[in-house]
Motif scaffolding. Structure first.
Motif, PDB file in Angstrom:
ATOM      1  N   PRO A  55     -21.272  -8.329  21.841  1.00 30.15           N
ATOM      2  CA  PRO A  55     -19.892  -8.771  21.539  1.00 30.15           C
ATOM      3  C   PRO A  55     -19.114  -7.754  20.701  1.00 30.15           C
ATOM      4  O   PRO A  55     -17.903  -7.597  20.890  1.00 30.15           O
ATOM      5  CB  PRO A  55     -20.101 -10.075  20.769  1.00 30.15           C
ATOM      6  N   GLU A  56     -19.811  -7.044  19.792  1.00 30.33           N
ATOM      7  CA  GLU A  56     -19.114  -6.018  19.000  1.00 30.33           C
ATOM      8  C   GLU A  56     -18.626  -4.877  19.895  1.00 30.33           C
ATOM      9  O   GLU A  56     -17.527  -4.353  19.707  1.00 30.33           O
ATOM     10  CB  GLU A  56     -20.028  -5.456  17.907  1.00 30.33           C
ATOM     11  N   ASP A  57     -19.461  -4.490  20.873  1.00 35.31           N
ATOM     12  CA  ASP A  57     -19.064  -3.437  21.816  1.00 35.31           C
ATOM     13  C   ASP A  57     -17.849  -3.868  22.623  1.00 35.31           C
ATOM     14  O   ASP A  57     -16.911  -3.096  22.831  1.00 35.31           O
ATOM     15  CB  ASP A  57     -20.213  -3.098  22.765  1.00 35.31           C
ATOM     16  N   GLN A  58     -17.855  -5.108  23.083  1.00 34.92           N
ATOM     17  CA  GLN A  58     -16.732  -5.621  23.877  1.00 34.92           C
ATOM     18  C   GLN A  58     -15.454  -5.665  23.052  1.00 34.92           C
ATOM     19  O   GLN A  58     -14.376  -5.304  23.543  1.00 34.92           O
ATOM     20  CB  GLN A  58     -17.071  -6.997  24.429  1.00 34.92           C
ATOM     21  N   ASN A  59     -15.556  -6.087  21.786  1.00 33.38           N
ATOM     22  CA  ASN A  59     -14.367  -6.111  20.918  1.00 33.38           C
ATOM     23  C   ASN A  59     -13.822  -4.710  20.701  1.00 33.38           C
ATOM     24  O   ASN A  59     -12.604  -4.497  20.714  1.00 33.38           O
ATOM     25  CB  ASN A  59     -14.698  -6.765  19.575  1.00 33.38           C
ATOM     26  N   TYR A  60     -14.717  -3.739  20.495  1.00 33.68           N
ATOM     27  CA  TYR A  60     -14.275  -2.362  20.279  1.00 33.68           C
ATOM     28  C   TYR A  60     -13.596  -1.813  21.530  1.00 33.68           C
ATOM     29  O   TYR A  60     -12.568  -1.139  21.440  1.00 33.68           O
ATOM     30  CB  TYR A  60     -15.464  -1.496  19.874  1.00 33.68           C
ATOM     31  N   LEU A  61     -14.152  -2.119  22.703  1.00 36.05           N
ATOM     32  CA  LEU A  61     -13.523  -1.669  23.948  1.00 36.05           C
ATOM     33  C   LEU A  61     -12.147  -2.298  24.131  1.00 36.05           C
ATOM     34  O   LEU A  61     -11.194  -1.638  24.571  1.00 36.05           O
ATOM     35  CB  LEU A  61     -14.415  -2.001  25.140  1.00 36.05           C
ATOM     36  N   LEU A  62     -12.012  -3.575  23.799  1.00 32.04           N
ATOM     37  CA  LEU A  62     -10.707  -4.228  23.908  1.00 32.04           C
ATOM     38  C   LEU A  62      -9.709  -3.629  22.927  1.00 32.04           C
ATOM     39  O   LEU A  62      -8.529  -3.463  23.268  1.00 32.04           O
ATOM     40  CB  LEU A  62     -10.852  -5.729  23.664  1.00 32.04           C
ATOM     41  N   GLN A  63     -10.162  -3.277  21.721  1.00 28.18           N
ATOM     42  CA  GLN A  63      -9.265  -2.629  20.758  1.00 28.18           C
ATOM     43  C   GLN A  63      -8.797  -1.271  21.276  1.00 28.18           C
ATOM     44  O   GLN A  63      -7.613  -0.928  21.171  1.00 28.18           O
ATOM     45  CB  GLN A  63      -9.965  -2.444  19.416  1.00 28.18           C
ATOM     46  N   LEU A  64      -9.724  -0.496  21.843  1.00 28.51           N
ATOM     47  CA  LEU A  64      -9.337   0.808  22.394  1.00 28.51           C
ATOM     48  C   LEU A  64      -8.406   0.660  23.581  1.00 28.51           C
ATOM     49  O   LEU A  64      -7.472   1.441  23.762  1.00 28.51           O
ATOM     50  CB  LEU A  64     -10.583   1.608  22.795  1.00 28.51           C
ATOM     51  N   ALA A  65      -8.648  -0.350  24.414  1.00 33.95           N
ATOM     52  CA  ALA A  65      -7.800  -0.559  25.595  1.00 33.95           C
ATOM     53  C   ALA A  65      -6.400  -0.986  25.210  1.00 33.95           C
ATOM     54  O   ALA A  65      -5.438  -0.731  25.953  1.00 33.95           O
ATOM     55  CB  ALA A  65      -8.439  -1.604  26.504  1.00 33.95           C
ATOM     56  N   SER A  66      -6.248  -1.636  24.055  1.00 31.52           N
ATOM     57  CA  SER A  66      -4.923  -2.109  23.656  1.00 31.52           C
ATOM     58  C   SER A  66      -4.108  -1.053  22.913  1.00 31.52           C
ATOM     59  O   SER A  66      -2.942  -1.271  22.618  1.00 31.52           O
ATOM     60  CB  SER A  66      -5.054  -3.357  22.785  1.00 31.52           C
ATOM     61  N   LEU A  67      -4.715   0.086  22.602  1.00 29.30           N
ATOM     62  CA  LEU A  67      -3.987   1.144  21.890  1.00 29.30           C
ATOM     63  C   LEU A  67      -2.960   1.812  22.797  1.00 29.30           C
ATOM     64  O   LEU A  67      -3.203   2.013  23.983  1.00 29.30           O
ATOM     65  CB  LEU A  67      -4.968   2.211  21.390  1.00 29.30           C
ATOM     66  N   PRO A  68      -1.811   2.191  22.234  1.00 27.51           N
ATOM     67  CA  PRO A  68      -0.860   3.009  23.004  1.00 27.51           C
ATOM     68  C   PRO A  68      -1.462   4.389  23.274  1.00 27.51           C
ATOM     69  O   PRO A  68      -2.421   4.800  22.600  1.00 27.51           O
ATOM     70  CB  PRO A  68       0.355   3.124  22.090  1.00 27.51           C
ATOM     71  N   LEU A  69      -0.903   5.090  24.232  1.00 25.71           N
ATOM     72  CA  LEU A  69      -1.462   6.369  24.658  1.00 25.71           C
ATOM     73  C   LEU A  69      -1.563   7.366  23.505  1.00 25.71           C
ATOM     74  O   LEU A  69      -2.585   8.033  23.339  1.00 25.71           O
ATOM     75  CB  LEU A  69      -0.624   6.960  25.793  1.00 25.71           C
ATOM     76  N   GLY A  70      -0.549   7.473  22.683  1.00 23.55           N
ATOM     77  CA  GLY A  70      -0.577   8.422  21.562  1.00 23.55           C
ATOM     78  C   GLY A  70      -1.676   8.106  20.572  1.00 23.55           C
ATOM     79  O   GLY A  70      -2.370   9.006  20.081  1.00 23.55           O
ATOM     80  N   ASN A  71      -1.858   6.823  20.265  1.00 27.08           N
ATOM     81  CA  ASN A  71      -2.914   6.426  19.334  1.00 27.08           C
ATOM     82  C   ASN A  71      -4.299   6.631  19.942  1.00 27.08           C
ATOM     83  O   ASN A  71      -5.252   6.975  19.237  1.00 27.08           O
ATOM     84  CB  ASN A  71      -2.747   4.968  18.926  1.00 27.08           C
ATOM     85  N   LEU A  72      -4.422   6.414  21.254  1.00 25.60           N
ATOM     86  CA  LEU A  72      -5.698   6.634  21.926  1.00 25.60           C
ATOM     87  C   LEU A  72      -6.075   8.115  21.895  1.00 25.60           C
ATOM     88  O   LEU A  72      -7.227   8.463  21.628  1.00 25.60           O
ATOM     89  CB  LEU A  72      -5.643   6.117  23.362  1.00 25.60           C
ATOM     90  N   ILE A  73      -5.100   8.975  22.122  1.00 24.70           N
ATOM     91  CA  ILE A  73      -5.342  10.418  22.058  1.00 24.70           C
ATOM     92  C   ILE A  73      -5.738  10.820  20.641  1.00 24.70           C
ATOM     93  O   ILE A  73      -6.657  11.622  20.436  1.00 24.70           O
ATOM     94  CB  ILE A  73      -4.116  11.199  22.554  1.00 24.70           C
ATOM     95  N   ALA A  74      -5.078  10.232  19.636  1.00 27.12           N
ATOM     96  CA  ALA A  74      -5.428  10.527  18.243  1.00 27.12           C
ATOM     97  C   ALA A  74      -6.853  10.077  17.944  1.00 27.12           C
ATOM     98  O   ALA A  74      -7.600  10.767  17.235  1.00 27.12           O
ATOM     99  CB  ALA A  74      -4.445   9.850  17.302  1.00 27.12           C
ATOM    100  N   LYS A  75      -7.264   8.925  18.485  1.00 27.49           N
ATOM    101  CA  LYS A  75      -8.620   8.423  18.274  1.00 27.49           C
ATOM    102  C   LYS A  75      -9.645   9.358  18.911  1.00 27.49           C
ATOM    103  O   LYS A  75     -10.692   9.647  18.324  1.00 27.49           O
ATOM    104  CB  LYS A  75      -8.740   7.015  18.858  1.00 27.49           C
ATOM    105  N   VAL A  76      -9.343   9.854  20.126  1.00 30.18           N
ATOM    106  CA  VAL A  76     -10.247  10.791  20.801  1.00 30.18           C
ATOM    107  C   VAL A  76     -10.361  12.085  20.000  1.00 30.18           C
ATOM    108  O   VAL A  76     -11.459  12.626  19.827  1.00 30.18           O
ATOM    109  CB  VAL A  76      -9.774  11.060  22.247  1.00 30.18           C
ATOM    110  N   LYS A  77      -9.240  12.570  19.481  1.00 32.20           N
ATOM    111  CA  LYS A  77      -9.279  13.783  18.652  1.00 32.20           C
ATOM    112  C   LYS A  77     -10.088  13.549  17.384  1.00 32.20           C
ATOM    113  O   LYS A  77     -10.843  14.424  16.950  1.00 32.20           O
ATOM    114  CB  LYS A  77      -7.862  14.230  18.293  1.00 32.20           C
TER     115      LYS A  77
END
Length: 123
Positions: A68-90
């Protein structure tokens, strides 16, 4: 051919690309299962190692079910805007780089302390 503008390419003739692609084609067939080409370093070792592996271990490690923790983390990443997702990857890239730098320092320290060539002591 190059045009007058720096950094631009004209695509006047694609036959040059096809000829280049055909010249890179290799008809060589390498059978990687051949014991003559890739012999075992110690004969019978692969059979010995396979005798210890459980029969149901054919699944790769990344195919496990998510917690369930993995699923919550994936949902949080999926809900991020593109700029924030790129910042997270960096950010993850920077953390991985720092871990690599620290590991290299520790390996160098171990090499200088001659940790890897010491004989094991019986305790």
């Amino acid at each position: 051919m190059a045009s007058e503008k720096p950094g631009s390419i004209e695509h006047a003739d694609d036959s040059g690309f096809v000829a280049l692609e055909d010249s890179l084609l290799s008809m060589e067939n390498i059978d990687r299962a051949s014991p003559d080409i890739w012999p075992e370093k110690i004969p019978g070792m692969s059979d010995f190692m396979h005798s210890f592996s459980p029969p149901n271990s054919t699944k790769p490690p990344y195919s496990k079910t998510f917690t369930p923790e993995d699923q919550n983390y994936l949902l949080q990443l999926a809900s991020l805007p593109l700029g924030n997702l790129i910042a997270k990857v960096k950010e993850l890239h920077d953390v991985a780089y720092q871990l690599g730098v620290e590991e290299a320092k520790e390996m160098t320290r171990g090499k200088y302390l001659n940790l890897f060539n010491r004989k094991k002591r019986n305790i």
